[in-house]
Design an enzyme around this catalytic site. Structure first.
Site, PDB file in Angstrom:
ATOM      1  N   ASN A   1       0.269  -1.911  -0.407  1.00 29.35           N
ATOM      2  CA  ASN A   1       0.205  -0.421  -0.056  1.00 29.35           C
ATOM      3  C   ASN A   1       0.825   1.328  -0.018  1.00 29.35           C
ATOM      4  O   ASN A   1       2.016   1.034  -0.197  1.00 29.35           O
ATOM      5  CB  ASN A   1      -1.290  -0.191   1.239  1.00 29.35           C
TER       6      ASN A   1
ATOM      7  N   VAL B   1      -0.789 -10.425   0.708  1.00 33.38           N
ATOM      8  CA  VAL B   1       0.753 -10.585   0.188  1.00 33.38           C
ATOM      9  C   VAL B   1       1.922 -10.251   0.847  1.00 33.38           C
ATOM     10  O   VAL B   1       3.007 -10.506   1.168  1.00 33.38           O
ATOM     11  CB  VAL B   1       0.833 -10.934  -0.984  1.00 33.38           C
ATOM     12  N   ASP B   2       1.009  -8.558   1.207  1.00 31.65           N
ATOM     13  CA  ASP B   2       2.186  -8.196   2.075  1.00 31.65           C
ATOM     14  C   ASP B   2       2.668  -8.252   2.835  1.00 31.65           C
ATOM     15  O   ASP B   2       3.565  -8.209   4.010  1.00 31.65           O
ATOM     16  CB  ASP B   2       1.950  -6.357   2.278  1.00 31.65           C
TER      17      ASP B   2
ATOM     18  N   VAL C   1      -7.372  -7.699  -1.660  1.00 31.20           N
ATOM     19  CA  VAL C   1      -7.905  -6.452  -0.343  1.00 31.20           C
ATOM     20  C   VAL C   1      -8.680  -5.320  -1.655  1.00 31.20           C
ATOM     21  O   VAL C   1     -10.117  -4.790  -2.036  1.00 31.20           O
ATOM     22  CB  VAL C   1      -7.615  -5.923   0.307  1.00 31.20           C
ATOM     23  N   TYR C   2      -7.873  -5.141  -2.531  1.00 31.06           N
ATOM     24  CA  TYR C   2      -7.878  -4.243  -3.941  1.00 31.06           C
ATOM     25  C   TYR C   2      -9.449  -4.214  -4.899  1.00 31.06           C
ATOM     26  O   TYR C   2      -9.653  -3.362  -5.269  1.00 31.06           O
ATOM     27  CB  TYR C   2      -6.604  -3.791  -4.139  1.00 31.06           C
TER      28      TYR C   2
HETATM   29  N1  AR6 Z   1       2.218 -15.618  -2.344  1.00 32.58           N
HETATM   30  C1  AR6 Z   1       1.286 -15.193  -3.142  1.00 32.58           C
HETATM   31  N2  AR6 Z   1       0.090 -14.395  -3.549  1.00 32.58           N
HETATM   32  C2  AR6 Z   1      -0.634 -14.283  -2.288  1.00 32.58           C
HETATM   33  C3  AR6 Z   1      -0.101 -14.613  -0.680  1.00 32.58           C
HETATM   34  C4  AR6 Z   1       1.609 -15.427  -1.653  1.00 32.58           C
HETATM   35  N3  AR6 Z   1       2.148 -15.686   0.432  1.00 32.58           N
HETATM   36  N4  AR6 Z   1      -0.799 -14.219   0.080  1.00 32.58           N
HETATM   37  C5  AR6 Z   1      -1.762 -14.043  -0.356  1.00 32.58           C
HETATM   38  N5  AR6 Z   1      -1.902 -13.887  -1.591  1.00 32.58           N
HETATM   39  P1  AR6 Z   1      -3.730  -8.666  -1.628  1.00 32.58           P
HETATM   40  P2  AR6 Z   1      -3.950  -6.141  -3.283  1.00 32.58           P
HETATM   41  C6  AR6 Z   1      -2.870 -13.034  -3.450  1.00 32.58           C
HETATM   42  O1  AR6 Z   1      -5.406  -8.706  -0.426  1.00 32.58           O
HETATM   43  O2  AR6 Z   1      -5.469  -6.581  -3.358  1.00 32.58           O
HETATM   44  C7  AR6 Z   1      -2.835  -5.915   2.340  1.00 32.58           C
HETATM   45  O3  AR6 Z   1      -2.763  -5.124   3.172  1.00 32.58           O
HETATM   46  C8  AR6 Z   1      -4.301 -13.031  -3.007  1.00 32.58           C
HETATM   47  O4  AR6 Z   1      -4.594 -14.413  -2.950  1.00 32.58           O
HETATM   48  O5  AR6 Z   1      -2.981  -9.105  -0.843  1.00 32.58           O
HETATM   49  O6  AR6 Z   1      -2.811  -5.726  -3.890  1.00 32.58           O
HETATM   50  C9  AR6 Z   1      -1.556  -4.606   0.936  1.00 32.58           C
HETATM   51  O7  AR6 Z   1      -0.495  -3.769   2.797  1.00 32.58           O
HETATM   52  C10 AR6 Z   1      -4.268 -11.778  -3.488  1.00 32.58           C
HETATM   53  O8  AR6 Z   1      -4.318 -13.384  -5.229  1.00 32.58           O
HETATM   54  O9  AR6 Z   1      -2.793  -7.738  -2.807  1.00 32.58           O
HETATM   55  C11 AR6 Z   1      -2.422  -3.183   0.908  1.00 32.58           C
HETATM   56  O10 AR6 Z   1      -3.055  -2.883   1.862  1.00 32.58           O
HETATM   57  C12 AR6 Z   1      -3.108 -11.334  -4.170  1.00 32.58           C
HETATM   58  O11 AR6 Z   1      -2.297 -12.230  -3.770  1.00 32.58           O
HETATM   59  C13 AR6 Z   1      -3.572  -4.345  -0.198  1.00 32.58           C
HETATM   60  O12 AR6 Z   1      -3.573  -5.507   0.659  1.00 32.58           O
HETATM   61  C14 AR6 Z   1      -3.363  -9.711  -4.387  1.00 32.58           C
HETATM   62  O13 AR6 Z   1      -4.172  -9.967  -2.818  1.00 32.58           O
HETATM   63  C15 AR6 Z   1      -3.235  -4.673  -1.335  1.00 32.58           C
HETATM   64  O14 AR6 Z   1      -4.503  -5.332  -1.670  1.00 32.58           O
END
Ligand code: AR6
Length: 167
Positions: free
Chosen positions: A24, A33-34, A120-121
């Site tokens: 973010n 993932v973050d 989340v986004y």
């Molecule tokens: N390895 C690979 N992919 C993953 C992992 C992992 N270990 N964990 C989750 N994913 P998101 P965004 C996938 O929500 O939508 C955070 O709070 C997940 O299933 O992580 O860009 C940040 O700080 C999904 O397919 O990222 C921001 O505030 C993908 O990663 C916000 O979320 C992205 O999901 C960013 O939201």
């Protein structure tokens, strides 16, 4: 011909030169993932990210990989989905393009991405996958070092969406 592959897995476990974090704009960690990347890399990552004082959506910043197998972590805030008429497509493409450029500037050959913005986004998955693969395909012939890009998908639905864009 294009050196892009799509796998199912956990990006914190992938041994590449650089992994990308779907961050973010604070770059100070979060869920998804973050959160997983910060937990796996260790607290030194937080200290490294603090020095950036945030990052605008679509731009990218680079740190070391700390306890991860990857040498570098590239942090990019993807766009929050607000219906699609607020520049979301271009901002998502910018996240991929700027991350790849930064990897190339750091002499990285192998780069792994998660599915930026589709958690989340709430960016629509197929639309995001199309933009991601197109941006990577366009970038690869211009790269000096990057020659292998892996999309690391956490679930079957995400894996299928990116896989379907390869052909
Ligand atoms: N390895 C690979 N992919 C993953 C992992 C992992 N270990 N964990 C989750 N994913 P998101 P965004 C996938 O929500 O939508 C955070 O709070 C997940 O299933 O992580 O860009 C940040 O700080 C999904 O397919 O990222 C921001 O505030 C993908 O990663 C916000 O979320 C992205 O999901 C960013 O939201």
């Amino acid at each position: 011909m294009h050196n892009i592959n799509v796998i199912k897995g956990d990006i914190t476990k992938v041994k590449v030169d650089a992994i990308v974090n779907a961050a973010n704009t604070t770059l100070m960690g979060g869920g998804g993932v973050d959160g997983a990347i910060h937990r796996a890399a260790g607290p030194a990552l937080y200290n490294a990210c603090e020095k950036f004082h945030g990052c605008p959506t679509g731009e990218a910043r680079i740190t070391g990989g700390f306890n991860l197998p990857a040498e570098f972590i590239i942090h990019t805030p993807g766009p929050v989905w607000h219906g699609g008429d607020n520049g979301e497509d271009q901002l998502l493409a910018n996240s991929y393009q700027n991350s790849l450029q930064l990897a190339d500037q750091h002499l990285c050959r192998t780069v792994a991405f998660p599915s930026i913005s589709t958690g989340v986004y709430a960016f629509p998955l197929q639309r995001a996958a199309k933009i991601a693969i197109a941006t990577i395909k366009n970038f690869l012939p211009t790269a000096n070092y990057v020659d292998q890009v892996t999309m690391v998908c956490f679930d079957d639905r995400t894996f299928a969406a990116y896989q379907s864009q390869l052909y």
